[in-house]
Motif scaffolding. Sequence first.
Motif, PDB file in Angstrom:
ATOM      1  N   THR A 194      -7.600   5.845 -11.592  1.00  0.00           N
ATOM      2  CA  THR A 194      -7.486   4.725 -10.670  1.00  0.00           C
ATOM      3  C   THR A 194      -6.626   5.090  -9.465  1.00  0.00           C
ATOM      4  OG1 THR A 194      -7.699   3.141 -12.484  1.00  0.00           O
ATOM      5  CG2 THR A 194      -6.763   2.316 -10.426  1.00  0.00           C
ATOM      6  N   PHE A 195      -5.534   5.792  -9.710  1.00  0.00           N
ATOM      7  CA  PHE A 195      -4.653   6.193  -8.614  1.00  0.00           C
ATOM      8  C   PHE A 195      -5.396   7.088  -7.627  1.00  0.00           C
ATOM      9  CE2 PHE A 195      -1.620   9.239  -6.747  1.00  0.00           C
ATOM     10  CZ  PHE A 195      -0.789   8.350  -6.082  1.00  0.00           C
ATOM     11  N   ARG A 196      -6.157   8.043  -8.145  1.00  0.00           N
ATOM     12  CA  ARG A 196      -6.885   8.945  -7.253  1.00  0.00           C
ATOM     13  C   ARG A 196      -7.900   8.181  -6.413  1.00  0.00           C
ATOM     14  NH1 ARG A 196     -11.466  12.477  -7.577  1.00  0.00           N
ATOM     15  NH2 ARG A 196     -11.185  14.220  -6.125  1.00  0.00           N
ATOM     16  N   ARG A 197      -8.588   7.231  -7.025  1.00  0.00           N
ATOM     17  CA  ARG A 197      -9.564   6.436  -6.274  1.00  0.00           C
ATOM     18  C   ARG A 197      -8.871   5.601  -5.200  1.00  0.00           C
ATOM     19  NH1 ARG A 197     -14.686   6.285  -7.682  1.00  0.00           N
ATOM     20  NH2 ARG A 197     -15.342   7.196  -9.664  1.00  0.00           N
ATOM     21  N   VAL A 198      -7.708   5.061  -5.530  1.00  0.00           N
ATOM     22  CA  VAL A 198      -6.944   4.287  -4.554  1.00  0.00           C
ATOM     23  C   VAL A 198      -6.557   5.173  -3.370  1.00  0.00           C
ATOM     24  CG1 VAL A 198      -4.735   3.131  -4.135  1.00  0.00           C
ATOM     25  CG2 VAL A 198      -6.073   2.558  -6.167  1.00  0.00           C
ATOM     26  N   ILE A 199      -6.081   6.388  -3.657  1.00  0.00           N
ATOM     27  CA  ILE A 199      -5.695   7.326  -2.603  1.00  0.00           C
ATOM     28  C   ILE A 199      -6.871   7.638  -1.693  1.00  0.00           C
ATOM     29  CG2 ILE A 199      -5.015   9.723  -2.156  1.00  0.00           C
ATOM     30  CD1 ILE A 199      -2.685   7.996  -2.929  1.00  0.00           C
ATOM     31  N   LEU A 200      -8.016   7.905  -2.287  1.00  0.00           N
ATOM     32  CA  LEU A 200      -9.197   8.251  -1.494  1.00  0.00           C
ATOM     33  C   LEU A 200      -9.674   7.069  -0.651  1.00  0.00           C
ATOM     34  CD1 LEU A 200     -11.137  10.391  -4.131  1.00  0.00           C
ATOM     35  CD2 LEU A 200     -10.006  11.216  -2.053  1.00  0.00           C
ATOM     36  N   VAL A 249       0.829  -1.209   0.000  1.00  0.00           N
ATOM     37  CA  VAL A 249       0.000   0.000   0.000  1.00  0.00           C
ATOM     38  C   VAL A 249       0.861   1.256   0.000  1.00  0.00           C
ATOM     39  CG1 VAL A 249      -1.667   1.350   1.346  1.00  0.00           C
ATOM     40  CG2 VAL A 249      -1.984  -1.115   1.070  1.00  0.00           C
ATOM     41  N   SER A 250       1.911   1.256   0.800  1.00  0.00           N
ATOM     42  CA  SER A 250       2.783   2.422   0.865  1.00  0.00           C
ATOM     43  C   SER A 250       3.590   2.594  -0.420  1.00  0.00           C
ATOM     44  CB  SER A 250       3.726   2.307   2.067  1.00  0.00           C
ATOM     45  OG  SER A 250       4.432   3.503   2.277  1.00  0.00           O
ATOM     46  N   GLY A 251       3.991   1.498  -1.041  1.00  0.00           N
ATOM     47  CA  GLY A 251       4.682   1.590  -2.331  1.00  0.00           C
ATOM     48  C   GLY A 251       3.775   2.109  -3.424  1.00  0.00           C
ATOM     49  N   LEU A 252       2.496   1.748  -3.341  1.00  0.00           N
ATOM     50  CA  LEU A 252       1.525   2.200  -4.338  1.00  0.00           C
ATOM     51  C   LEU A 252       1.093   3.639  -4.108  1.00  0.00           C
ATOM     52  CD1 LEU A 252      -0.627   1.892  -6.575  1.00  0.00           C
ATOM     53  CD2 LEU A 252      -2.078   0.715  -4.887  1.00  0.00           C
ATOM     54  N   ALA A 253       0.735   3.970  -2.860  1.00  0.00           N
ATOM     55  CA  ALA A 253       0.156   5.284  -2.563  1.00  0.00           C
ATOM     56  C   ALA A 253       1.155   6.274  -1.985  1.00  0.00           C
ATOM     57  CB  ALA A 253      -1.014   5.114  -1.588  1.00  0.00           C
ATOM     58  N   GLY A 254       2.256   5.751  -1.400  1.00  0.00           N
ATOM     59  CA  GLY A 254       3.247   6.644  -0.817  1.00  0.00           C
ATOM     60  C   GLY A 254       3.099   6.832   0.678  1.00  0.00           C
ATOM     61  N   PHE A 255       2.023   6.326   1.263  1.00  0.00           N
ATOM     62  CA  PHE A 255       1.800   6.499   2.701  1.00  0.00           C
ATOM     63  C   PHE A 255       0.911   5.365   3.205  1.00  0.00           C
ATOM     64  CE2 PHE A 255      -1.817   8.326   0.666  1.00  0.00           C
ATOM     65  CZ  PHE A 255      -2.877   8.231   1.537  1.00  0.00           C
ATOM     66  N   ALA A 256       0.541   5.435   4.498  1.00  0.00           N
ATOM     67  CA  ALA A 256      -0.410   4.515   5.138  1.00  0.00           C
ATOM     68  C   ALA A 256       0.180   3.165   5.497  1.00  0.00           C
ATOM     69  CB  ALA A 256      -1.666   4.320   4.283  1.00  0.00           C
ATOM     70  N   PHE A 257       1.523   3.046   5.609  1.00  0.00           N
ATOM     71  CA  PHE A 257       2.089   1.769   6.037  1.00  0.00           C
ATOM     72  C   PHE A 257       1.566   1.388   7.416  1.00  0.00           C
ATOM     73  CE2 PHE A 257       5.047  -0.841   8.372  1.00  0.00           C
ATOM     74  CZ  PHE A 257       5.383  -1.830   7.459  1.00  0.00           C
ATOM     75  N   SER A 258       1.623   2.326   8.372  1.00  0.00           N
ATOM     76  CA  SER A 258       1.220   2.018   9.742  1.00  0.00           C
ATOM     77  C   SER A 258      -0.263   1.731   9.842  1.00  0.00           C
ATOM     78  CB  SER A 258       1.597   3.180  10.670  1.00  0.00           C
ATOM     79  OG  SER A 258       2.998   3.345  10.723  1.00  0.00           O
ATOM     80  N   ALA A 259      -1.081   2.427   9.040  1.00  0.00           N
ATOM     81  CA  ALA A 259      -2.527   2.201   9.084  1.00  0.00           C
ATOM     82  C   ALA A 259      -2.867   0.781   8.664  1.00  0.00           C
ATOM     83  CB  ALA A 259      -3.250   3.204   8.182  1.00  0.00           C
ATOM     84  N   ALA A 294       9.398  -7.308  -0.866  1.00  0.00           N
ATOM     85  CA  ALA A 294       8.510  -7.827  -1.909  1.00  0.00           C
ATOM     86  C   ALA A 294       7.250  -6.983  -2.032  1.00  0.00           C
ATOM     87  CB  ALA A 294       8.138  -9.279  -1.598  1.00  0.00           C
ATOM     88  N   GLY A 295       6.640  -6.633  -0.904  1.00  0.00           N
ATOM     89  CA  GLY A 295       5.434  -5.822  -0.931  1.00  0.00           C
ATOM     90  C   GLY A 295       5.681  -4.437  -1.493  1.00  0.00           C
ATOM     91  N   THR A 296       6.789  -3.834  -1.089  1.00  0.00           N
ATOM     92  CA  THR A 296       7.120  -2.486  -1.565  1.00  0.00           C
ATOM     93  C   THR A 296       7.376  -2.484  -3.066  1.00  0.00           C
ATOM     94  OG1 THR A 296       8.104  -1.962   0.586  1.00  0.00           O
ATOM     95  CG2 THR A 296       8.690  -0.546  -1.273  1.00  0.00           C
ATOM     96  N   MET A 350      -3.700  17.580  -8.470  1.00  0.00           N
ATOM     97  CA  MET A 350      -2.326  17.327  -8.899  1.00  0.00           C
ATOM     98  C   MET A 350      -2.180  15.922  -9.481  1.00  0.00           C
ATOM     99  SD  MET A 350       1.131  17.859  -6.608  1.00  0.00           S
ATOM    100  CE  MET A 350       0.782  19.617  -6.429  1.00  0.00           C
ATOM    101  N   PRO A 351      -1.538  15.764 -10.643  1.00  0.00           N
ATOM    102  CA  PRO A 351      -1.307  14.432 -11.233  1.00  0.00           C
ATOM    103  C   PRO A 351      -0.504  13.546 -10.295  1.00  0.00           C
ATOM    104  CG  PRO A 351      -0.828  16.165 -12.822  1.00  0.00           C
ATOM    105  CD  PRO A 351      -1.008  16.850 -11.497  1.00  0.00           C
ATOM    106  N   LYS A 352      -0.634  12.216 -10.481  1.00  0.00           N
ATOM    107  CA  LYS A 352      -0.056  11.271  -9.529  1.00  0.00           C
ATOM    108  C   LYS A 352       1.459  11.400  -9.397  1.00  0.00           C
ATOM    109  CE  LYS A 352       0.748   7.257 -12.492  1.00  0.00           C
ATOM    110  NZ  LYS A 352       0.713   5.793 -12.575  1.00  0.00           N
ATOM    111  N   ASN A 353       2.170  11.551 -10.510  1.00  0.00           N
ATOM    112  CA  ASN A 353       3.633  11.637 -10.436  1.00  0.00           C
ATOM    113  C   ASN A 353       4.075  12.910  -9.725  1.00  0.00           C
ATOM    114  OD1 ASN A 353       4.423   9.189 -11.797  1.00  0.00           O
ATOM    115  ND2 ASN A 353       3.729  10.110 -13.699  1.00  0.00           N
ATOM    116  N   GLN A 354       3.401  14.008 -10.017  1.00  0.00           N
ATOM    117  CA  GLN A 354       3.743  15.279  -9.380  1.00  0.00           C
ATOM    118  C   GLN A 354       3.424  15.229  -7.887  1.00  0.00           C
ATOM    119  OE1 GLN A 354       1.853  18.650 -11.204  1.00  0.00           O
ATOM    120  NE2 GLN A 354       2.800  20.127  -9.824  1.00  0.00           N
ATOM    121  N   GLN A 355       2.295  14.616  -7.550  1.00  0.00           N
ATOM    122  CA  GLN A 355       1.900  14.493  -6.147  1.00  0.00           C
ATOM    123  C   GLN A 355       2.905  13.667  -5.360  1.00  0.00           C
ATOM    124  OE1 GLN A 355      -2.224  13.318  -5.350  1.00  0.00           O
ATOM    125  NE2 GLN A 355      -1.483  11.879  -3.817  1.00  0.00           N
ATOM    126  N   ARG A 356       3.256  12.502  -5.882  1.00  0.00           N
ATOM    127  CA  ARG A 356       4.214  11.642  -5.179  1.00  0.00           C
ATOM    128  C   ARG A 356       5.573  12.319  -5.074  1.00  0.00           C
ATOM    129  NH1 ARG A 356       3.384   6.015  -4.999  1.00  0.00           N
ATOM    130  NH2 ARG A 356       5.417   5.966  -4.004  1.00  0.00           N
TER     131      ARG A 356
END
Length: 242
Positions: free
Chosen positions: A224-230, A19-29, A208-210, A161-167
Amino acid sequence: MDLASYLLLSAAVFAGGFVSGLAGFAFSAVAGGILLHVFLPLEAVPLMMACSVGVQAANLLALRKTLQWKGSLVLIAGGLLGVPIAVYLLQNADTRTFTMGFGVLIALYAGYTLFRPTLTRFRQMEHHGRNVLIGFGGGLIGGLTAMPGALPTIWCDMHGMPKNQQRSLVQPFIAAMQIFALALMLSRNGLSSKIAIDLAVSLPALAAGTALGILTFRKVNEVTFRRVILIILLFSGVSLVV
């Protein structure tokens, strides 16, 4: 460590890393939902922080060619002011009400935006004063909830903001906040040998997960990325309340 604990640890860090590799955050959650039921908080929290720093290092490496250090440093400057305040509040005040309130707010934002994707966007994001405040809020909230990326991610989403710019903007901020918070924790309590062993054991599943998460990030489109983030924000918000 018995087999059941090893499998639960591996599953937790694999899911958190993905999840953190995909979205950039939320590992602890994500990982905390399992680890906090397997380990004591004094063991689970530093373990999650150490794993999360590892994921952020991999994310930074993967995004190294597009990182926006100038904008990130503005967020980081504000965040470095917020983290010590959060540490003080954790030690001297009951922060449960604040944590639950923030969880409700991000869950409401994510839920509303998922069903009303035409939410009005802000066009201007170059105001450094506002970005410092967002960084400060991210550092403060991150210190209290282990989710420093939630507020800056919402801020980027509100600007469309587009996904690449946001990350590329938010990733260095998240990494800096987590390294700073981990350093503060280790300055007060060293890393025990058990936590070090658990960290070493978890590394293959974490890697492996990352890697799978980063690969998925590169494959998904903007919608799809935005929906995943939300969805992740919604899940993170709910996890702070329940």
